[in-house]
Design an enzyme around this catalytic site. Structure first.
Site, mmCIF file in Angstrom:
data_model
loop_
_atom_site.group_PDB
_atom_site.id
_atom_site.type_symbol
_atom_site.label_atom_id
_atom_site.label_comp_id
_atom_site.label_asym_id
_atom_site.label_seq_id
_atom_site.Cartn_x
_atom_site.Cartn_y
_atom_site.Cartn_z
ATOM 1 N N ASP A 1 56.745 32.767 42.017
ATOM 2 C CA ASP A 1 55.748 33.828 42.149
ATOM 3 C C ASP A 1 54.570 33.249 42.922
ATOM 4 O O ASP A 1 54.576 32.070 43.301
ATOM 5 C CB ASP A 1 55.356 34.387 40.779
ATOM 6 C CG ASP A 1 54.635 33.371 39.913
ATOM 7 O OD1 ASP A 1 54.383 32.246 40.389
ATOM 8 O OD2 ASP A 1 54.334 33.693 38.758
ATOM 9 N N GLY B 1 49.299 35.037 41.739
ATOM 10 C CA GLY B 1 48.347 36.147 41.685
ATOM 11 C C GLY B 1 48.208 36.730 40.283
ATOM 12 O O GLY B 1 47.098 36.892 39.769
ATOM 13 N N GLN C 1 52.068 47.559 45.440
ATOM 14 C CA GLN C 1 51.170 47.912 44.345
ATOM 15 C C GLN C 1 50.886 49.414 44.398
ATOM 16 O O GLN C 1 51.718 50.159 44.899
ATOM 17 C CB GLN C 1 49.881 47.067 44.434
ATOM 18 C CG GLN C 1 50.087 45.591 44.126
ATOM 19 C CD GLN C 1 50.397 45.311 42.650
ATOM 20 O OE1 GLN C 1 50.349 46.205 41.795
ATOM 21 N NE2 GLN C 1 50.773 44.060 42.348
ATOM 22 N N GLY D 1 52.829 45.364 39.416
ATOM 23 C CA GLY D 1 51.904 46.171 38.634
ATOM 24 C C GLY D 1 52.569 47.072 37.614
ATOM 25 O O GLY D 1 51.940 47.990 37.092
ATOM 26 N N ASP E 1 62.868 39.298 36.155
ATOM 27 C CA ASP E 1 62.578 38.046 35.462
ATOM 28 C C ASP E 1 61.706 38.390 34.278
ATOM 29 O O ASP E 1 61.002 39.413 34.288
ATOM 30 C CB ASP E 1 61.798 37.071 36.348
ATOM 31 C CG ASP E 1 60.311 37.396 36.352
ATOM 32 O OD1 ASP E 1 59.921 38.362 37.045
ATOM 33 O OD2 ASP E 1 59.542 36.739 35.631
ATOM 34 N N CYS F 1 80.527 37.384 21.001
ATOM 35 C CA CYS F 1 79.790 36.730 22.082
ATOM 36 C C CYS F 1 80.494 35.423 22.454
ATOM 37 O O CYS F 1 80.904 34.652 21.592
ATOM 38 C CB CYS F 1 78.345 36.467 21.666
ATOM 39 S SG CYS F 1 77.384 35.560 22.905
ATOM 40 N N CYS G 1 79.162 32.917 24.166
ATOM 41 C CA CYS G 1 78.224 31.844 24.537
ATOM 42 C C CYS G 1 78.467 30.586 23.705
ATOM 43 O O CYS G 1 79.087 30.637 22.644
ATOM 44 C CB CYS G 1 76.778 32.316 24.418
ATOM 45 S SG CYS G 1 76.023 32.122 22.792
ATOM 46 N N CYS H 1 77.307 30.916 19.997
ATOM 47 C CA CYS H 1 78.147 31.771 19.141
ATOM 48 C C CYS H 1 79.551 31.200 18.958
ATOM 49 O O CYS H 1 80.209 31.479 17.959
ATOM 50 C CB CYS H 1 78.204 33.187 19.697
ATOM 51 S SG CYS H 1 76.610 34.038 19.497
ATOM 52 N N HIS I 1 71.613 31.430 23.677
ATOM 53 C CA HIS I 1 72.233 32.728 23.387
ATOM 54 C C HIS I 1 71.509 33.872 24.090
ATOM 55 O O HIS I 1 72.141 34.750 24.692
ATOM 56 C CB HIS I 1 72.277 32.981 21.876
ATOM 57 C CG HIS I 1 72.672 34.386 21.557
ATOM 58 N ND1 HIS I 1 73.987 34.805 21.527
ATOM 59 C CD2 HIS I 1 71.930 35.497 21.307
ATOM 60 C CE1 HIS I 1 74.026 36.100 21.260
ATOM 61 N NE2 HIS I 1 72.795 36.540 21.120
#
Lengths: 371, 371
Positions: free
Chosen positions: A94, A97, A191, A218, A268, A306, A308, A311, A337
């Protein structure tokens, strides 16, 4: 040849959802995609290998934090952020800002840029379109973000208009400050607050600058979800279909599915990693707090079915014990997880789009999900 | 057939050092061996897979902690400690004796056992030879330890004599309380403080009880290293050569090499994991504190030539940054390195013993090591 190119693979005929590929100097990632957040050059508690195992193809890192510590010169000297943190796939940074904006009394905004006090040592610092662009080039991320001014919610039309105009001027300055087009793309940030006329104007001005992608900024700043979705639904059609679209700060299943339905490709959020540290596990049916006494003798996994690592190997009872005993492995297991859950959620959405059944996916999700 | 058998492979002709194999219900481990400590059913910051990757073949867990939280009944219900924590190799549990002893004012010792206050919730608790034996059977460790009384340093001969006699009586009660000889071995703990006559008597009494192995207890409790080595050198020859010998609470390279030279096969200590959390990395040349400013732009690994995951992938500068930023990955990376270092140190010692060059190894070590 641009460093960042978006390849559209499929558009949902009933919604704005789309599946694609984003090609970057550090590999290609599938969209729609969730990007785990590695604020300080590490996704909290995880190694790069674990992120790859769970299917992360791109991560986000924060310019503000790295600018202050360890400093972008140091990271440049290390060979860039990829080398520094041992991550060889795509990185988006990023612009800083949003973070400096969030400092409140500790920052002062002028046309030139933002003067602020470091949250680490109180030292006086300065970020501007030129500085943020240079810092991101030093970090060597694949995707840089233009330095923008984030409009708080609520804000009146006059304030939003002046701020949006400044974001456009700053976007121009970012474009002019760039020296690494061949190895780093830059996304512009639309924006306009909650005002459609300003969103329209902002989108038009930024699209004219031909960024390698666009973020809808925003949003997710405190407004109701319905309003976020309304602005999103209005804004994404204003953006070119041959560029990626990125919604910042969104990382819960309910918001992701609605963002994707409105044509967003990238997301994100610190949510999955942050709540993991409080023992909150994300599931297809909503959240569960593993610290709850109800799980003390629960030998099942965090989420039935799951796939993962967590799990597949640990019971709720064991993970609860680790939290009660304040063991770091607890944070690792639930972080793993939660990130896996979101990445798998995105994979399944993408598959649904590719197979022309995104509306059904969305309906089934809402049938089982408890907010 | 005993659950635990020791197979002697080689004895150093010049020192007491020996190489062997310890066969347990959960696999065989090579000796001399260092056992990482997983106090609360987790080796701090690590997964079982990481421990295996670095060559851990056996870990230690603490009866006192698990007895209080989550409770040995719960772990038994989970299928035992191996299942609970997802570790399928050997586990040794201590008896809790040392921990309750360390509680000071919060415990009261009688012939029957030790009444104490839980450090977690202040509740009144009781451990005795019978309870400690039962709890360890519920945990299902491969090697249990007899419940002993640890003699503080310094202690006068009269105190040490009475305490050692009690440890012998308690060892008898542990043997009588056992119900799981087929799946769990038990080691007796030789006490006697710093008095050779008492060590001799303690060893003779315990050896007569035919434990599956023997620990030399009451060392590394504050006495000078020379005195520890002297008592060790006196005590190990009193133990049978066909049983493993275990020195508790020792985990620095200098003490390990001297322990091995005196015929010790097994060691454990929280040192490598504990100091990692303060940024202390263990190396062949001594310790380094990675938080030091000298490392801020040091692009080399923690230790040149080290083959561990951390050293293969991360620079000192990056790890230092993670510590300064208080990131959990810092603790993981240095913990991994420190445990790898000790395991590799043991592997190299073992190899030296097998190849009849342990005295040279020991000399070379002392040439390069700075305390």
């Amino acid at each position: 040849m641009a460093s960042i190119t978006y390849e559209l693979q499929k558009t949902c005929p009933h919604t704005g959802a789309r599946a694609g590929l984003l090609h970057t100097p550090h590999g290609t990632f599938q969209t729609p995609m969730f990007m785990p957040v590695g604020t300080q050059a590490t996704v909290k508690t995880m190694t790069p290998e674990e992120l790859k195992d769970m299917g992360s193809q791109v991560i986000l890192s924060n310019t503000y934090h790295l600018f202050l510590r360890p400093g972008s010169e140091l990271i440049e000297e290390a060979g860039g952020l990829h080398t520094f943190m041992n991550w060889d796939q795509a990185i988006l940074t990023d612009s800083g800002g949003f973070q400096v904006f969030s400092l409140g009394d500790m920052r002062k905004i002028t046309e030139e840029g933002v003067t602020f006090r470091s949250h680490i040592d109180g030292s006086k610092q300065f970020l501007s379109p030129e500085v943020a662009t240079k810092v991101q080039e030093q970090l060597g991320s694949d995707i840089a973000m233009a330095f923008d001014e984030c409009i708080p919610y609520p804000a009146d039309h006059d304030y939003a208009k002046r701020s949006t105009a400044r974001t456009t001027r700053w976007a121009h300055r970012c474009q002019e400050a760039r020296h690494a087009h061949d190895r780093q793309g830059m996304f512009g940030i639309v924006q306009g607050g909650m005002y459609k006329d300003l969103r329209k104007q902002s989108a038009a001005e930024l699209v004219a600058m031909d960024f390698e992608g666009y973020s809808i900024g925003g949003l997710s700043v405190g407004e109701p979800h319905d309003l976020m979705n309304e602005i999103l639904e209005y804004t994404t059609p204003l953006l070119p279909t041959d560029k990626a679209r990125y919604l910042m700060g969104v990382g819960t299943a309910d918001c992701l599915v609605e963002g994707v339905a409105r044509g967003v490709d990238m997301f994100d959020c610190v949510y999955p990693t942050r709540v993991a540290r409080n023992g909150m596990a994300m599931t297809w049916k909503g959240r569960l707090n593993i610290r709850n006494a109800a799980y003390s003798r629960d030998w099942g996994p965090l989420e039935e079915g799951c796939q993962c690592y967590t799990c597949q190997n640990y019971s709720r009872a064991y993970i609860r014990h680790l939290y009660k005993a304040e063991e770091i492995l607890a944070l690792r297991l639930v972080t793993y997880h939660n990130l896996y859950f979101l990445l798998e959620f995105m994979r399944q959405m993408r598959q649904a789009i590719l197979e022309d059944r995104f509306p059904q996916f969305r309906m089934q999700f809402w049938d089982s999900f408890k907010k």
